[in-house]
Enzyme design. Sequence first.
Site, PDB file in Angstrom:
ATOM      1  N   ASP A  36       0.745  -1.376  -0.051  1.00  0.00           N
ATOM      2  CA  ASP A  36       0.171   0.005  -0.034  1.00  0.00           C
ATOM      3  C   ASP A  36       0.905   1.315   0.077  1.00  0.00           C
ATOM      4  O   ASP A  36       2.047   1.268   0.817  1.00  0.00           O
ATOM      5  CB  ASP A  36      -0.813  -0.055   1.371  1.00  0.00           C
ATOM      6  N   GLN A  99     -14.181   3.033   1.476  1.00  0.00           N
ATOM      7  CA  GLN A  99     -13.537   2.553   0.447  1.00  0.00           C
ATOM      8  C   GLN A  99     -13.260   3.547  -0.474  1.00  0.00           C
ATOM      9  O   GLN A  99     -14.052   4.595  -0.774  1.00  0.00           O
ATOM     10  CB  GLN A  99     -14.502   1.688  -0.458  1.00  0.00           C
ATOM     11  N   HIS A 105     -10.270  -5.390  -2.420  1.00  0.00           N
ATOM     12  CA  HIS A 105      -9.052  -5.654  -1.984  1.00  0.00           C
ATOM     13  C   HIS A 105      -9.175  -5.891  -0.334  1.00  0.00           C
ATOM     14  O   HIS A 105      -9.980  -5.103   0.173  1.00  0.00           O
ATOM     15  CB  HIS A 105      -7.971  -4.514  -2.492  1.00  0.00           C
ATOM     16  N   PHE A 106      -8.139  -6.475   0.084  1.00  0.00           N
ATOM     17  CA  PHE A 106      -8.046  -6.788   1.528  1.00  0.00           C
ATOM     18  C   PHE A 106      -6.655  -6.107   1.941  1.00  0.00           C
ATOM     19  O   PHE A 106      -5.702  -6.429   1.607  1.00  0.00           O
ATOM     20  CB  PHE A 106      -7.970  -8.277   1.836  1.00  0.00           C
ATOM     21  N   HIS A 107      -6.839  -5.261   3.237  1.00  0.00           N
ATOM     22  CA  HIS A 107      -5.633  -4.825   3.773  1.00  0.00           C
ATOM     23  C   HIS A 107      -5.155  -5.657   4.822  1.00  0.00           C
ATOM     24  O   HIS A 107      -6.033  -6.314   5.393  1.00  0.00           O
ATOM     25  CB  HIS A 107      -6.032  -3.412   4.361  1.00  0.00           C
TER      26      HIS A 107
HETATM   27  P1  DGP Z   1      -9.702   1.664   0.443  1.00  0.00           P
HETATM   28  O1  DGP Z   1     -10.286   1.564  -1.027  1.00  0.00           O
HETATM   29  O2  DGP Z   1     -10.067   2.518   1.282  1.00  0.00           O
HETATM   30  O3  DGP Z   1      -9.654   0.246   0.839  1.00  0.00           O
HETATM   31  O4  DGP Z   1      -8.238   2.171   0.530  1.00  0.00           O
HETATM   32  C1  DGP Z   1      -7.473   2.095  -0.807  1.00  0.00           C
HETATM   33  C2  DGP Z   1      -5.937   1.824  -0.427  1.00  0.00           C
HETATM   34  O5  DGP Z   1      -5.006   1.816  -1.602  1.00  0.00           O
HETATM   35  C3  DGP Z   1      -5.350   3.076   0.590  1.00  0.00           C
HETATM   36  O6  DGP Z   1      -4.979   2.371   1.656  1.00  0.00           O
HETATM   37  C4  DGP Z   1      -4.345   3.762  -0.339  1.00  0.00           C
HETATM   38  C5  DGP Z   1      -3.973   2.612  -1.466  1.00  0.00           C
HETATM   39  N1  DGP Z   1      -3.687   3.334  -2.639  1.00  0.00           N
HETATM   40  C6  DGP Z   1      -4.256   4.502  -3.299  1.00  0.00           C
HETATM   41  N2  DGP Z   1      -3.777   4.278  -4.577  1.00  0.00           N
HETATM   42  C7  DGP Z   1      -2.908   3.599  -4.597  1.00  0.00           C
HETATM   43  C8  DGP Z   1      -1.827   3.278  -5.645  1.00  0.00           C
HETATM   44  O7  DGP Z   1      -1.589   3.972  -6.802  1.00  0.00           O
HETATM   45  N3  DGP Z   1      -0.809   2.252  -5.351  1.00  0.00           N
HETATM   46  C9  DGP Z   1      -1.112   1.518  -4.105  1.00  0.00           C
HETATM   47  N4  DGP Z   1      -0.182   0.499  -4.079  1.00  0.00           N
HETATM   48  N5  DGP Z   1      -1.809   1.550  -3.270  1.00  0.00           N
HETATM   49  C10 DGP Z   1      -2.656   2.798  -3.538  1.00  0.00           C
END
Ligand code: DGP
Length: 143
Positions: A36, A99, A105-107
């Site tokens: 992330d 989101q 996706h899973f964190h």
């Molecule tokens: P969520 O949709 O709320 O589960 O969060 C999306 C997550 O993705 C957030 O923790 C930040 C991350 N993120 C946003 N843009 C990018 C990107 O371009 N590349 C990566 N590797 N992570 C990203």
Amino acid sequence: MTSAAYDDSNIFAKILRGEIPSHRIYEDDHTVAFMDVMPQAPGHVLVVPKAPSRNIFDADPTVLAQTIPVVQKIAKAVKEAFDADGVLICQFNEPAAGQSVFHLHFHVIPRHEGVALKPHSGKMEDGGVLAANAEKIKGELGN
Ligand code: DGP
């Protein structure tokens, strides 16, 4: 209320297609895992099924069944790689739940006793730090 349809211009679809870079730590036929870019703790990984779905609501149960074993594998690896006391696994569905990227996706987030979680979608991490953390996890995965 129904959810919007899947839109393949989202950032994770672009990462899956190789159109934008990511720090990948794992890939199999069904799943990719990468760092992330806005980690809530060092070692924050996203586990992403390759099959398109917006979130949990439109996901194919077969895809969920293929993804959770990878979430488990990555959770074990980040726990070892960061000597974590615990690992947080979370998954957000629709903006009201936090989101922001609309591909399921899973964190997977290493946690340490007494260390506060950084904000969700907060500060962008330095690429060198992400690369070093990816190598630590890959070391635990044996690749
Ligand atoms: P969520 O949709 O709320 O589960 O969060 C999306 C997550 O993705 C957030 O923790 C930040 C991350 N993120 C946003 N843009 C990018 C990107 O371009 N590349 C990566 N590797 N992570 C990203």
